[in-house]
Structure formats: structure tokens, C-alpha cells
Design an enzyme around this catalytic site. Structure first.
Site, PDB file in Angstrom:
ATOM      1  N   SER A 110       0.844  -1.207   0.000  1.00  0.00           N
ATOM      2  CA  SER A 110       0.000   0.000   0.000  1.00  0.00           C
ATOM      3  C   SER A 110       0.870   1.244   0.000  1.00  0.00           C
ATOM      4  O   SER A 110       0.586   2.211  -0.720  1.00  0.00           O
ATOM      5  CB  SER A 110      -0.904   0.034   1.240  1.00  0.00           C
ATOM      6  OG  SER A 110      -1.737  -1.093   1.265  1.00  0.00           O
ATOM      7  N   GLY A 149      -5.149  12.271  -1.042  1.00  0.00           N
ATOM      8  CA  GLY A 149      -6.338  12.525  -0.230  1.00  0.00           C
ATOM      9  C   GLY A 149      -7.579  12.765  -1.060  1.00  0.00           C
ATOM     10  O   GLY A 149      -7.804  13.880  -1.541  1.00  0.00           O
ATOM     11  N   THR A 151     -10.717  10.510  -0.201  1.00  0.00           N
ATOM     12  CA  THR A 151     -11.825  10.110   0.663  1.00  0.00           C
ATOM     13  C   THR A 151     -12.035  11.099   1.811  1.00  0.00           C
ATOM     14  O   THR A 151     -11.073  11.658   2.338  1.00  0.00           O
ATOM     15  CB  THR A 151     -11.534   8.710   1.257  1.00  0.00           C
ATOM     16  OG1 THR A 151     -11.281   7.805   0.183  1.00  0.00           O
ATOM     17  CG2 THR A 151     -12.699   8.193   2.088  1.00  0.00           C
ATOM     18  N   ASN A 259      -6.984   3.652 -11.142  1.00  0.00           N
ATOM     19  CA  ASN A 259      -6.789   2.460 -11.968  1.00  0.00           C
ATOM     20  C   ASN A 259      -5.360   1.956 -11.883  1.00  0.00           C
ATOM     21  O   ASN A 259      -5.112   0.757 -11.931  1.00  0.00           O
ATOM     22  CB  ASN A 259      -7.097   2.771 -13.441  1.00  0.00           C
ATOM     23  CG  ASN A 259      -8.558   2.577 -13.715  1.00  0.00           C
ATOM     24  OD1 ASN A 259      -9.205   1.757 -13.084  1.00  0.00           O
ATOM     25  ND2 ASN A 259      -9.067   3.355 -14.638  1.00  0.00           N
ATOM     26  N   GLU A 382      -9.546   1.681  -2.701  1.00  0.00           N
ATOM     27  CA  GLU A 382      -9.403   1.795  -4.170  1.00  0.00           C
ATOM     28  C   GLU A 382     -10.656   1.280  -4.871  1.00  0.00           C
ATOM     29  O   GLU A 382     -10.580   0.651  -5.923  1.00  0.00           O
ATOM     30  CB  GLU A 382      -8.189   1.000  -4.690  1.00  0.00           C
ATOM     31  CG  GLU A 382      -6.918   1.155  -3.910  1.00  0.00           C
ATOM     32  CD  GLU A 382      -6.183   2.449  -4.192  1.00  0.00           C
ATOM     33  OE1 GLU A 382      -6.705   3.240  -4.996  1.00  0.00           O
ATOM     34  OE2 GLU A 382      -5.130   2.666  -3.582  1.00  0.00           O
ATOM     35  N   THR A 384     -14.644  -0.265  -3.515  1.00  0.00           N
ATOM     36  CA  THR A 384     -15.060  -1.485  -2.803  1.00  0.00           C
ATOM     37  C   THR A 384     -15.374  -2.599  -3.809  1.00  0.00           C
ATOM     38  O   THR A 384     -15.568  -2.346  -5.008  1.00  0.00           O
ATOM     39  CB  THR A 384     -16.325  -1.225  -1.961  1.00  0.00           C
ATOM     40  OG1 THR A 384     -17.393  -0.913  -2.867  1.00  0.00           O
ATOM     41  CG2 THR A 384     -16.130  -0.073  -0.981  1.00  0.00           C
TER      42      THR A 384
HETATM   43  C1  LIG Z   1      -6.745   1.079   5.333  1.00  0.00           C
HETATM   44  C2  LIG Z   1      -7.342   2.032   4.369  1.00  0.00           C
HETATM   45  C3  LIG Z   1      -6.527   2.889   3.637  1.00  0.00           C
HETATM   46  C4  LIG Z   1      -7.086   3.828   2.756  1.00  0.00           C
HETATM   47  N1  LIG Z   1      -6.272   4.700   2.070  1.00  0.00           N
HETATM   48  C5  LIG Z   1      -6.829   5.707   1.337  1.00  0.00           C
HETATM   49  C6  LIG Z   1      -6.001   6.715   0.729  1.00  0.00           C
HETATM   50  O1  LIG Z   1      -4.773   6.662   0.808  1.00  0.00           O
HETATM   51  N2  LIG Z   1      -6.608   7.748   0.083  1.00  0.00           N
HETATM   52  C7  LIG Z   1      -7.973   7.842  -0.019  1.00  0.00           C
HETATM   53  O2  LIG Z   1      -8.451   8.810  -0.615  1.00  0.00           O
HETATM   54  N3  LIG Z   1      -8.775   6.898   0.534  1.00  0.00           N
HETATM   55  C8  LIG Z   1      -8.244   5.836   1.208  1.00  0.00           C
HETATM   56  N4  LIG Z   1      -9.049   4.879   1.801  1.00  0.00           N
HETATM   57  C9  LIG Z   1     -10.496   5.029   1.711  1.00  0.00           C
HETATM   58  C10 LIG Z   1     -11.172   4.030   0.792  1.00  0.00           C
HETATM   59  O3  LIG Z   1     -10.860   4.282  -0.540  1.00  0.00           O
HETATM   60  C11 LIG Z   1     -12.676   4.099   1.094  1.00  0.00           C
HETATM   61  O4  LIG Z   1     -12.861   3.500   2.361  1.00  0.00           O
HETATM   62  C12 LIG Z   1     -13.523   3.380   0.043  1.00  0.00           C
HETATM   63  O5  LIG Z   1     -13.570   4.125  -1.143  1.00  0.00           O
HETATM   64  C13 LIG Z   1     -14.957   3.128   0.529  1.00  0.00           C
HETATM   65  O6  LIG Z   1     -15.510   4.283   1.038  1.00  0.00           O
HETATM   66  P1  LIG Z   1     -16.238   4.276   2.473  1.00  0.00           P
HETATM   67  O7  LIG Z   1     -15.339   3.612   3.453  1.00  0.00           O
HETATM   68  O8  LIG Z   1     -16.662   5.683   2.751  1.00  0.00           O
HETATM   69  O9  LIG Z   1     -17.483   3.345   2.297  1.00  0.00           O
HETATM   70  P2  LIG Z   1     -18.908   3.756   1.709  1.00  0.00           P
HETATM   71  O10 LIG Z   1     -18.732   4.477   0.417  1.00  0.00           O
HETATM   72  O11 LIG Z   1     -19.693   4.417   2.777  1.00  0.00           O
HETATM   73  O12 LIG Z   1     -19.523   2.325   1.418  1.00  0.00           O
HETATM   74  C14 LIG Z   1     -20.064   1.501   2.441  1.00  0.00           C
HETATM   75  C15 LIG Z   1     -20.701   0.290   1.806  1.00  0.00           C
HETATM   76  O13 LIG Z   1     -21.730   0.694   0.897  1.00  0.00           O
HETATM   77  C16 LIG Z   1     -21.477   0.157  -0.389  1.00  0.00           C
HETATM   78  N5  LIG Z   1     -21.898   1.086  -1.424  1.00  0.00           N
HETATM   79  C17 LIG Z   1     -21.658   2.422  -1.516  1.00  0.00           C
HETATM   80  N6  LIG Z   1     -22.180   2.910  -2.639  1.00  0.00           N
HETATM   81  C18 LIG Z   1     -22.764   1.876  -3.274  1.00  0.00           C
HETATM   82  C19 LIG Z   1     -23.469   1.738  -4.485  1.00  0.00           C
HETATM   83  N7  LIG Z   1     -23.681   2.767  -5.321  1.00  0.00           N
HETATM   84  N8  LIG Z   1     -23.943   0.512  -4.826  1.00  0.00           N
HETATM   85  C20 LIG Z   1     -23.729  -0.551  -4.022  1.00  0.00           C
HETATM   86  N9  LIG Z   1     -23.069  -0.491  -2.864  1.00  0.00           N
HETATM   87  C21 LIG Z   1     -22.590   0.712  -2.507  1.00  0.00           C
HETATM   88  C22 LIG Z   1     -19.971  -0.050  -0.443  1.00  0.00           C
HETATM   89  O14 LIG Z   1     -19.612  -0.993  -1.442  1.00  0.00           O
HETATM   90  C23 LIG Z   1     -19.716  -0.528   0.961  1.00  0.00           C
HETATM   91  O15 LIG Z   1     -20.022  -1.902   1.046  1.00  0.00           O
HETATM   92  C24 LIG Z   1      -8.501   3.889   2.617  1.00  0.00           C
HETATM   93  C25 LIG Z   1      -9.309   2.989   3.325  1.00  0.00           C
HETATM   94  C26 LIG Z   1      -8.748   2.065   4.180  1.00  0.00           C
HETATM   95  C27 LIG Z   1      -9.632   1.129   4.935  1.00  0.00           C
END
Ligand SMILES: Cc1cc2nc3c(=O)[nH]c(=O)nc-3n(C[C@H](O)[C@H](O)[C@H](O)COP(=O)(O)OP(=O)(O)OC[C@H]3O[C@@H](n4cnc5c(N)ncnc54)[C@H](O)[C@@H]3O)c2cc1C
Length: 403
Positions: A110, A149, A151, A259, A382, A384
Site C-alpha cells: 500500500s 487525499g 476520501t 486504476n 481503491e 469497494t
Molecule cells: C486502510 C485504508 C486505507 C485507505 N487509504 C486511502 C487513501 O490513501 N486515500 C484515499 O483517498 N482513501 C483511502 N481509503 C479510503 C477508501 O478508498 C474508502 O474507504 C472506500 O472508497 C470506501 O468508502 P467508504 O469507506 O466511505 O465506504 P462507503 O462508500 O460508505 O460504502 C459503504 C458500503 O456501501 C457500499 N456502497 C456504496 N455505494 C454503493 C453503491 N452505489 N452501490 C452498491 N453499494 C454501494 C460499499 O460498497 C460498501 O459496502 C482507505 C481505506 C482504508 C480502509
């Protein structure tokens, strides 16, 4: 009749472990000499520099950034970029490097992905010449760490909902907002952050020593613990007008860079899976129950067999995506498929591997549960698994079901 009545006499169990069982299909032969050399170059790094420390880091929920320059010396940071002291390696060479790093720990891969595929790629692709000269050679050498950054606390899968905003203050930009879950955040010298402007969403290259920029580590993670994950706080963070690369406009820019990182994950997840498989193959051959190695039981062999299937399929898929990428022919939905399929496969391998270890499987003494826990983050970041399934769904139906 006692249990031992079923025991097979020792002499009848002949153990012959193939030396390259994790490469069951002989995929190594598909690599070029250069790719093999790059892979071998990085191969020693994980056992020598990472594995002696990773359990302690995992326990402490920390990572020693002192490991980064060594990785830079080996050409492992931004290796697929051309110029600016980057190695200019091909997609498959980058992929096998991700596999090797993640065989150590997903946290290390990562770090390298965020550095090379997100922060460095953003500057390399869209930055001004001055930004490239300032950051890329130092980042390639591991002397400066970058983060990305996008998220926010209330905007993950749907980054268009971001609240961070940038407004004009004379010739400067003034940023306010919070970014969440940012890998490398508190150890980064430079952050590529995304903010809403009157002209739509734009990217900014932010030096972490700018007044108004702060990064606080997030603790209590049960996954990716040997990795720094932070919250970025932008509080009237004033940047020169040049901090906004002119072409980094709209969400298509960060989404296309993601990507890059997702492609690396398709390979990296196979590294975590290989590490799990190799750990339990050795264990299964030496751990005995009912008078014979547990690897001699049919149920254990069924698990090992399905691990070999997942590993072979996943590595072939990653390799194919790499060659497509080298021809400039890979489509984003194909990378979505690769990330989705290979993280799922790696989780399945890790889950089966943990059962073979019995009680030992829940400890840090074996790498399996550490990898399994890490893969839960890899499943989510990156994009879900659900979002990637919907990206494939949109490609085959033409209907974007995620909106
Ligand atoms: C350890 C770690 C490191 C990370 N590093 C970075 C980083 O360096 N930079 C950065 O910018 N981000 C980073 N992230 C953030 C990561 O990219 C987000 O957690 C991810 O995009 C999901 O967003 P969320 O956690 O807000 O979940 P949410 O978007 O709230 O989603 C929650 C659930 O709802 C589902 N869901 C949401 N929308 C839909 C839809 N339209 N249809 C069906 N299901 C849906 C999702 O699939 C998931 O199951 C990191 C996350 C983790 C855990």
C-alpha cells in the site's frame, strides 16, 4: 477401535514437496529476463527488511518509514514512470514487484502503491515542470513520502459528495476540509488532495509544511496495521496558485489514477495469497495428527488444491492485464474485474489457510491471519468490491447501477 487404528504407517507416506508449488503453471517462464531481474532484485528486500519487523509493527499499529529509502534504492517507488529518476519499468515488472511486496505485508505494498501509483503518478502526469523536479526524484529515492487525499468522512465510494473546498485568496488558494483514511498521511512530505472549487473538483499538490495542514493518525484498526493511516485536516491552508496543476480537473483524473493502483492490487493480492499458501503447505507437511502429516488428509488436500487453483487463475489474470496494459489496451472495467476477482481469491485462500493452521492460525507467529485481516482493507479501498462488481455490470449492460 481407537483413532490410531486409522493411522497410516509412517513409511507409506512419502513427502515430496515441489520447490515452486506456488507457481504451479510455470508462469515464471512468461516473464522476460528483465522482469525476472527486477523481481529478484526486490525479492530479498521483504525477508531482510520487512519480515523481521512486521509483526512488531502490526502489534504497535505502526510502520517505520526508515524502510522507504531502501525500497527507493531498489527502484521500487514509481518504478513504472519514465524520467525524473524513476525506473521506467513495464506494467508486468511493476506487477511482480507488487506481488513480492504484498507477500510481505499489504501495508508495504500500500505504501508503495500510494507513493508510486497515486501521489507520484499524479505529479508526473499533471504537475508543472517545477513540481516534477521538486518532488519526483526525491520520491523515487524514498527521501520524500507522498499521500493521496480523496476520501472524506462522508464521501468514500461517492467522491463527488466531497465537502473539502478551495477558494481564491488573491493569487493563492485557501483549502478547508477533512480527508479520511489517508495512507501515509502523517509521514508524507507531500499530499495530492482534491477539493471543490467554483470550477468543479480540482487536484492540489500540498507540501505538508504549509500552515493550516495537519495529519493525525487513525488508531484502532484491526487491518493494515503495519501501515500509517491518517486524517488530513486542512484549516485555511493557503497555497500558491501554482499548487493546482492546470489539467488535474474533474473527478476523471483521480479516478484514472486509481486504476494505476488497482492494477497493482490485482497482483499484490496474489502475493498475500501466495504467502498464506506457502506457510500452510510447509505447516501441513510437518504438523502431524492421527499419525500422519495433516497434508495427507483428503480434506486438507482439497483446500490446498483449491488454493493452487485460485493462485494460478489469479496470477494468470494479473499477468494478462499487465500485458494488455503494456500495449495500452487495458480497459478500466478489466482492471475492476482483476481487483475484484483477485482480492476475493486471496481472501478465500487466506480463510482456508487459517483453518489448516488450527489454533496456531490465530497468532502473529504465522502470517496468515495478518494477511487475512489486511485483505479486508484491500477489499474496501481503491473502490469497494461492490463498486467494482457494478463497474463490470455497467460494462456488460451499459447501465450504471451505482447511481
Ligand atoms: C486502510 C485504508 C486505507 C485507505 N487509504 C486511502 C487513501 O490513501 N486515500 C484515499 O483517498 N482513501 C483511502 N481509503 C479510503 C477508501 O478508498 C474508502 O474507504 C472506500 O472508497 C470506501 O468508502 P467508504 O469507506 O466511505 O465506504 P462507503 O462508500 O460508505 O460504502 C459503504 C458500503 O456501501 C457500499 N456502497 C456504496 N455505494 C454503493 C453503491 N452505489 N452501490 C452498491 N453499494 C454501494 C460499499 O460498497 C460498501 O459496502 C482507505 C481505506 C482504508 C480502509
Amino acid at each position: 477401535m481407537s483413532n490410531t487404528d486409522f493411522a497410516v504407517p509412517l513409511a507409506t507416506v512419502r513427502i515430496r514437496r515441489s520447490p515452486e508449488t506456488a507457481d504451479f503453471l510455470g508462469l515464471d517462464s512468461l516473464l522476460t529476463d528483465d522482469e525476472r531481474m527486477i523481481r529478484d532484485n526486490i525479492r530479498a528486500f521483504v525477508p531482510e527488511q520487512l519480515l523481521p519487523h512486521v509483526c512488531e509493527w502490526f502489534e504497535r499499529d505502526a510502520l517505520d518509514p526508515g524502510i522507504v529509502p531502501e525500497l527507493g534504492t531498489l527502484g521500487g517507488l514509481g518504478m513504472h514512470l519514465q524520467g525524473y529518476a524513476c525506473a521506467g519499468a513495464g506494467a508486468v515488472a511493476y506487477g511482480v514487484t507488487c506481488l513480492k511486496l504484498e507477500a510481505g505485508d499489504s501495508g508495504l505494498r500500500s505504501l508503495a502503491s500510494v507513493q508510486g501509483s497515486l501521489a507520484m503518478f499524479a505529479i508526473w502526469r499533471y504537475g508543472s515542470e517545477e513540481q516534477k523536479q521538486e518532488w519526483l526524484p526525491r520520491m523515487a529515492a524514498g527521501e520524500a513520502i507522498g499521500c493521496f487525499g480523496l476520501t472524506e468522512p462522508d464521501a468514500g465510494s461517492d467522491p463527488a459528495a466531497m465537502r473539502t473546498c478551495a477558494r481564491r485568496g488573491g493569487d493563492d488558494w485557501v483549502l478547508n476540509g477533512t480527508k479520511m483514511w489517508i495512507t501515509n498521511g502523517s509521514i508524507a512530505e507531500v499530499a495530492v488532495v482534491w477539493a471543490r472549487t467554483d470550477d468543479g473538483i480540482r487536484g492540489f499538490v500540498v507540501s505538508s509544511d504549509m500552515p493550516g495542514f495537519d495529519a493525525q493518525d487513525l488508531h484502532g484498526k484491526l487491518s493494515l496495521r503495519a501501515s500509517v493511516t491518517s486524517e488530513l485536516i486542512l484549516d485555511d491552508c493557503r497555497l500558491p496558485g501554482s499548487a493546482m496543476p492546470p489539467e488535474a480537473a474533474g473527478l476523471s483524473a483521480p479516478l484514472s489514477w486509481l486504476n494505476e493502483a488497482r492494477y497493482g492490487i490485482a497482483w499484490g493480492a496474489m502475493g498475500a495469497a501466495r504467502a498464506c499458501y506457502e506457510a500452510v503447505l510447509d505447516y501441513g507437511l510437518s504438523r502431524r495428527a492421527f499419525g500422519k502429516p495433516i497434508a495427507a488428509f483428503q480434506l486438507t488436500q482439497a483446500k490446498l488444491g483449491s488454493m493452487v487453483v485460485e493462485l494460478s487463475r489469479g496470477q494468470l489474470l494479473a499477468f494478462h492485464l499487465g500485458r494488455l496494459r503494456e500495449r495500452g489496451a487495458v480497459r478500466p472495467e478489466q482492471i475492476s474485474l482483476g481487483k475484484l476477482a483477485n482480492v476475493d481469491a486471496a481472501l478465500a485462500v487466506a480463510r482456508d489457510a487459517r483453518t489448516i493452521l488450527g489454533a496456531n492460525g490465530i497468532t502473529l507467529e504465522y502470517p496468515v491471519m495478518r494477511h487475512a485481516n489486511n485483505l479486508e482493507s484491500v477489499l474496501t479501498y481503491e473502490g469497494t468490491a461492490e463498486i467494482h462488481a457494478l463497474a463490470v455490470g455497467r460494462a456488460v449492460t451499459g447501465i450504471p447501477a451505482y447511481r
